[in-house]
Each structure stands twice: as C-alpha cells, then as structure tokens.
Enzyme design. Structure first.
Site, PDB file in Angstrom:
ATOM      1  N   SER A  20     -31.751   9.010  33.458  1.00 11.01           N
ATOM      2  CA  SER A  20     -32.058   9.138  31.921  1.00 11.01           C
ATOM      3  C   SER A  20     -33.556   8.489  31.774  1.00 11.01           C
ATOM      4  CB  SER A  20     -31.130   8.599  31.108  1.00 11.01           C
ATOM      5  OG  SER A  20     -31.765   9.002  29.518  1.00 11.01           O
ATOM      6  N   LYS A  44     -31.979  12.766  28.379  1.00  8.96           N
ATOM      7  CA  LYS A  44     -32.434  11.463  27.772  1.00  8.96           C
ATOM      8  C   LYS A  44     -31.584  11.021  26.874  1.00  8.96           C
ATOM      9  CE  LYS A  44     -35.606   8.556  25.995  1.00  8.96           C
ATOM     10  NZ  LYS A  44     -36.221   7.205  26.771  1.00  8.96           N
ATOM     11  N   MET A  70     -40.814   2.458  25.550  1.00 12.37           N
ATOM     12  CA  MET A  70     -40.833   3.663  24.582  1.00 12.37           C
ATOM     13  C   MET A  70     -40.087   3.841  23.245  1.00 12.37           C
ATOM     14  SD  MET A  70     -42.047   5.458  27.128  1.00 12.37           S
ATOM     15  CE  MET A  70     -42.100   7.258  26.744  1.00 12.37           C
ATOM     16  N   GLY A  71     -38.808   3.168  22.999  1.00 13.02           N
ATOM     17  CA  GLY A  71     -38.490   3.076  21.638  1.00 13.02           C
ATOM     18  C   GLY A  71     -37.646   4.284  21.443  1.00 13.02           C
ATOM     19  N   CYS A 127     -30.438  -0.297  26.269  1.00 14.97           N
ATOM     20  CA  CYS A 127     -31.659   0.072  25.767  1.00 14.97           C
ATOM     21  C   CYS A 127     -32.423  -1.187  25.382  1.00 14.97           C
ATOM     22  CB  CYS A 127     -31.759   1.082  24.852  1.00 14.97           C
ATOM     23  SG  CYS A 127     -33.410   1.270  24.371  1.00 14.97           S
ATOM     24  N   ASN A 190     -30.284  -0.430  34.443  1.00 18.90           N
ATOM     25  CA  ASN A 190     -31.054  -0.016  33.729  1.00 18.90           C
ATOM     26  C   ASN A 190     -32.555  -0.674  33.925  1.00 18.90           C
ATOM     27  OD1 ASN A 190     -32.697   1.023  31.526  1.00 18.90           O
ATOM     28  ND2 ASN A 190     -30.884   1.036  30.261  1.00 18.90           N
ATOM     29  N   SER A 191     -33.690  -0.433  33.299  1.00 22.76           N
ATOM     30  CA  SER A 191     -34.991  -1.141  33.423  1.00 22.76           C
ATOM     31  C   SER A 191     -34.626  -2.616  32.849  1.00 22.76           C
ATOM     32  CB  SER A 191     -35.840  -0.619  32.680  1.00 22.76           C
ATOM     33  OG  SER A 191     -35.592  -0.323  31.243  1.00 22.76           O
ATOM     34  N   GLY A 218     -38.682   0.620  38.437  1.00 20.70           N
ATOM     35  CA  GLY A 218     -39.290   1.163  39.693  1.00 20.70           C
ATOM     36  C   GLY A 218     -38.956   0.200  40.767  1.00 20.70           C
ATOM     37  N   GLY A 246     -32.514   2.096  40.255  1.00 25.63           N
ATOM     38  CA  GLY A 246     -33.445   1.232  40.427  1.00 25.63           C
ATOM     39  C   GLY A 246     -34.363   1.062  41.709  1.00 25.63           C
ATOM     40  N   GLY A 247     -35.574   1.767  41.488  1.00 23.47           N
ATOM     41  CA  GLY A 247     -36.502   1.660  42.658  1.00 23.47           C
ATOM     42  C   GLY A 247     -36.103   2.582  43.586  1.00 23.47           C
TER      43      GLY A 247
HETATM   44  C1  DHB Z   1     -35.384   3.421  26.213  1.00 25.12           C
HETATM   45  C2  DHB Z   1     -35.763   2.558  27.168  1.00 25.12           C
HETATM   46  C3  DHB Z   1     -34.435   2.300  27.981  1.00 25.12           C
HETATM   47  O1  DHB Z   1     -34.654   1.347  29.271  1.00 25.12           O
HETATM   48  C4  DHB Z   1     -33.280   2.844  27.798  1.00 25.12           C
HETATM   49  O2  DHB Z   1     -32.262   2.529  28.503  1.00 25.12           O
HETATM   50  C5  DHB Z   1     -33.220   3.722  26.761  1.00 25.12           C
HETATM   51  C6  DHB Z   1     -34.269   4.091  25.913  1.00 25.12           C
HETATM   52  C7  DHB Z   1     -36.695   3.813  25.340  1.00 25.12           C
HETATM   53  O3  DHB Z   1     -37.399   2.586  25.297  1.00 25.12           O
HETATM   54  O4  DHB Z   1     -36.900   4.954  25.012  1.00 25.12           O
END
Ligand code: DHB
Length: 308
Positions: A20, A44, A70-71, A127, A190-191, A218, A246-247
């Site tokens: 995602s 997404k 991104m939000g 997120c 996640n990031s 990444g 992750g990467g």
């Molecule tokens: C967004 C970023 C994320 O790491 C995530 O898990 C979900 C959404 C984002 O900012 O859109």
C-alpha cells in the site's frame, strides 16, 4: 521452481506483491497492478471520507529511498469496495488497506469490507502522517481496543500493518495481542515516521507538510524491516503469516526477507521509482537465486536463517 505462497488460506502465484502506498489509489492504477506480475492487488490505505491529502511537495525521492508525508490521499472506502468487484477479473487476491482516524472508523470499515469482494483486510495501525494523531501501533491500549473490536466482524482474514519497533518489549506485547485476537497476518514495516531530510542547497526540508517531518521509505529501512520480520517470526511461533516490507528492490532482498521468516514481500518505493515492471524483474532475480542455491519453494526458505 515454486515461488507461490499462501497467506491465511489465500493462494498467491508468487511471493511478490505491491505494498500500500504508491500508485494504488485510482482504478486505473489498480488495473495496472492487476496486469503486472504483482501476485496480488493491494489497494491504497483508505479512510471513511475521501481525502485530498497534504500540501505538495509531499513526496521526495532520495538516493536510497524516499521521504513522504502524503496525508492519506484516497477516494474513501466505498470506492475501494466498488473497485474490488471490478478487479476480480484479474484472478488474483485483492487486499483492502484501511486506516481509521479513530477506533470507530476501523470497526465501520472492517465490517463493510467483510461483506465485499476483497480476500484479505490489512488494518493499517501505522500511518505516521496525520497531524495530531498518535500512531496506534505504538500505543498498546489503543491497539488492544481496536483489535478487540475488529476481530469478530466476519470471516475474512485480518492482518495488521505495523510500524517499525525498535524495542523488544513492545514487540512482545504486540505479538501477544496478535495471538489473543486471532490476527491472521502482519505486514512489517511501514515507513518510519518523524524523519527529516534537509536540502542543504535551499536550506529547507525536502517536503512541505508538517514542517518537513515525514515517513522514511525504501532501502534505508531494510535492516530495520528484516529485524522486525525476524523478531515477529520468533515471537509468533509460525502461527501468523508475515509480509516483509521495507526496501525490497532486488530478488536478493526478497530472499533475505524469506530467510528472516516472511511468507511474502511487499514493494512500495521500488514500484514508485521503477513502475510496474519491477515485479517481473525482482521475481526473475529471485528465481535465479533459488536455482543457484537449490531451493525449490518459498516454504523451504522461510525462516531458514543460519546462525554464525
Ligand atoms: C500514508 C503514509 C503511510 O505510511 C501510511 O501507512 C498510510 C498513509 C500517507 O501519508 O498517505
């Protein structure tokens, strides 16, 4: 050579799918994933209402990954329920990713996706980019509250998208909750939120929202992601399926995640940078490594890390 895998009773033709995040918000983008060598279609992360997301620039590529804030731009969960029906023609698993802004949102969306065409439901507890909202996965009480409420809403397997844990005691508490609440799979990691990248030339952050703080993505993440996969593989005692994230950029990366204990891997940043052809390239690289090493299946590799 068998690179298929199984997650919570669902068959995947290969162990490589999109994560995602990038390029999976609109039906057109999801169709491209349907046509690609990604063995599933991950959608997404969605919210109850559609969201525009944060101000731009909100994404910046970096030498070894990206930073993003991104939000949660998305079309709202109802669209993704519609899309799942339209994507069935690709004959691959469809995975919903849901991201609540409060506990009730998770309950509502999990309940509705339970009655949809998706095969798996990934619940995003991680997120990092919503201003003023704590990251659910770092808060044991909030996590338990959400899991208790969503675990009995239907028969489709539920998984958790987890944040990176850098502390074993928190991982143990999360693993206990996962077992107690019949969670079928995890996607880790996640990031990593709250990071800052600075453009020294301009003397500004690389991205605009949240005064530059955002999620790091990444290659920078790979050792942290491998650590989380391995730790949860040990803690969950092979009872819960694991997506490593992750990467991942090469077949060798996939192989390492499988050795650590993953059943499959997800790709976001390499997909954002290279487009949908990355899935085929990485798949072929994995097959070549398996041939060279004499492995015949993903299951044979899973967890097979040898200690020094
Ligand atoms: C967004 C970023 C994320 O790491 C995530 O898990 C979900 C959404 C984002 O900012 O859109």
């Amino acid at each position: 050579m068998n690179i298929s895998t199984k997650i919570a009773g669902i068959n995947f033709d290969s162990c490589i799918i999109n994560a995602s995040g990038p390029n999976n918000s609109t039906l057109e983008e999801l169709e491209l994933i349907g046509k690609s060598e990604s063995s599933a279609i991950m959608m997404k992360s969605c919210t109850i209402e559609p969201r525009e997301g944060n101000d731009k620039p909100r994404f910046a590529r970096l030498p070894f990954g990206a930073i993003q804030c991104m939000g949660l731009p998305n079309l709202g969960y109802k669209k993704y329920i519609e899309f799942a029906l339209k994507l069935k023609k690709y004959n691959k698993p469809i995975i919903a990713s849901i991201s609540g802004l409060c506990a009730n949102d998770y309950v509502k969306m999990v309940g509705e996706f339970q009655d949809s065409e998706v095969d798996l439901i990934e619940v995003n507890l991680s997120c990092p980019n919503i201003y003023g909202k704590p990251l659910v996965g770092y808060d044991i009480e909030q996590t338990e509250n959400v899991l208790v409420k969503i675990s009995s809403l239907g028969k489709k397997p539920i998984g958790l998208k987890l944040p990176a844990y850098l502390d074993e005691s928190l991982q143990k508490q999360i693993a206990d909750l996962i077992i107690k609440n019949n969670i079928s799979f995890i996607s880790t990691i996640n990031s990593i939120g709250n990071c800052l990248v600075i453009d020294s030339e301009k003397e500004t952050p690389a991205i605009k929202p949240l005064r530059g703080f955002g999620g790091l993505c990444g290659e920078y993440l790979k050792p942290i992601a491998l650590g989380n996969v391995r730790k949860f593989y040990e803690l969950l005692d092979d009872k819960v399926f694991i997506f490593g994230v992750g990467g991942v950029k090469t077949g060798e990366d996939v192989f390492e995640f499988l050795l650590a204990g993953a059943d499959a891997i997800q790709i976001a940043t390499a997909f954002e940078k290279q487009g949908a052809t990355c899935f085929e390239k990485i798949k072929n690289e994995l097959i070549a490594i398996m041939q060279k090493k004499g492995y015949k299946s993903v299951r044979e590799i899973k967890g097979n890390l040898k200690y020094l």
